[in-house]
Design a protein around this motif. Sequence first.
Motif, short mmCIF file in Angstrom:
data_model
loop_
_atom_site.label_atom_id
_atom_site.label_comp_id
_atom_site.label_asym_id
_atom_site.label_seq_id
_atom_site.Cartn_x
_atom_site.Cartn_y
_atom_site.Cartn_z
N PHE A 1 41.71 37.57 40.27
CA PHE A 1 42.89 37.70 39.47
C PHE A 1 43.02 39.07 38.76
O PHE A 1 42.15 39.76 38.03
N THR A 2 44.12 39.63 39.07
CA THR A 2 44.59 41.12 38.42
C THR A 2 45.07 40.92 37.06
O THR A 2 46.36 40.07 36.94
N PHE A 3 44.61 41.50 36.04
CA PHE A 3 45.17 41.30 34.82
C PHE A 3 45.87 42.43 34.10
O PHE A 3 45.93 43.35 35.12
N ASP B 1 49.44 37.90 39.11
CA ASP B 1 48.87 39.03 38.96
C ASP B 1 49.66 40.31 38.25
O ASP B 1 50.97 40.26 38.09
N GLY B 2 48.65 41.06 37.44
CA GLY B 2 49.18 42.07 36.57
C GLY B 2 49.05 43.36 37.11
O GLY B 2 49.26 43.61 38.14
N ALA B 3 49.16 44.40 35.88
CA ALA B 3 49.36 45.82 36.17
C ALA B 3 48.19 46.55 36.47
O ALA B 3 48.35 47.79 36.72
N PHE B 4 46.95 46.04 36.27
CA PHE B 4 45.80 46.93 36.46
C PHE B 4 45.51 47.06 37.93
O PHE B 4 44.46 46.60 38.57
N ALA B 5 46.50 47.69 38.75
CA ALA B 5 46.59 47.86 40.07
C ALA B 5 47.37 49.15 40.49
O ALA B 5 48.23 49.46 39.49
N VAL C 1 49.40 51.92 32.00
CA VAL C 1 49.25 50.70 31.42
C VAL C 1 48.57 50.82 30.17
O VAL C 1 47.53 51.56 30.05
N ALA C 2 49.07 50.26 29.21
CA ALA C 2 48.48 50.10 27.72
C ALA C 2 47.45 49.01 27.87
O ALA C 2 47.90 47.89 28.28
N ILE C 3 46.36 49.22 27.19
CA ILE C 3 45.59 47.92 26.99
C ILE C 3 45.79 47.30 25.70
O ILE C 3 45.87 47.94 24.71
#
Length: 377
Positions: free
Chosen positions: A81-83, A147-151, A53-55
């Motif tokens: 919440f996952t960002f 929910d996003g990709a920092f997971a 994942v790019a920040i």
Amino acid sequence: MPRDNSMMGHNQKFEIPKEMGAWVLNDPNNITIKKKPVPEPKEGEVLLKIDAVAICATDLEIMSHGLPAMINGELPFNKNFTFGHEAMGTVVKLGEGVHEFKPGDRVCVEIHAGCSRCEMCRKGWYTSCLNYSFTDRGHKANGFTTDGAFAEYMTNRTQTLVKVPDGMSDEEATLCVTAGTSMYTLDVMGGLYAGQTIVITGPGPIGLCAVGVASALGAEVILTGTRDNRLEIGKKLGAAHVINVKKEDAVKKVKELTGGIGAHYVLECSGAENAINDASSMIRRGGKIGLAAFPSKPVTVDIANLVRNNAYIFATRGEGKSACHRAMALMAQKRFDAKLIHTHTFPMKDLETGLKYTKERIEDAIKVVVRNDQKLA
């Protein structure tokens, strides 16, 4: 790291755990790793194992100010919440009705999946979905409203997936959305013709990707900024001319480079306070200005100058109209080297370090990527 799927084979079987580790928002600027259930792909969705994942600067805004969509008008901070949204990963499970992808496919993901039924979505303007943030009406935006990709895992609709070519590194693939964002703004402005002149203001990730995209499309690119080392990267990405605005009058120099007439286009990627006014003085009469940056506060604009010059302004949000697919095509054809924009990599467990590098521009970080090479929890 590059991976060759031709050696791996597709349609693999993956062992999928019931729980995963995921970074979650707590209070402002406070995140922690928690366990969450691995999501189940619905009809028309796939389950991705997140690889990298790019920040994005927007991630920093979400951490400090909450979700920009204010989900259904609720409070700005959504606990648990996952960002994270500029992601790529491997398809590990298919939802019902999915035939376009197979387990083992590597894909990068667009952020936005509109509701598919409002007026804007029907026209292909899904980043401007009229049901934005209303997940019960079908809208979904990774890391913004869902929910996003920092997971370790994330579900995505098939229309948001872009296949990653064999041999392309995970880190480079994460830049597809950044390049797609600049491509989308060019599209909305009407597209570029080979030989036309475009000024790109601000050599951040979007601005530098815009240099690569615009030069690949045959434009004569003029890049402006304040950092010589980033301007040098712009040259490597295809900029014909670079202007350090601390050392030269950018408006005067653009006029000089264009025979006194001005550029056909200005793509504003800096968010600087006077950027629109400078842009309106850089374009020729009837020229077009694209806005891809967010100023930190309201700005004063000389409307009279825009009217006198019959200028056009186009503001865009995100990576709409499948621009990511065409940006990926240019990257796959090596029409520009997106790897130049990626500067740092950290394990996803060290996300906080990656965010710090991005925020403080440590070691002149441009695009920081976190890799999901080990379990988070």
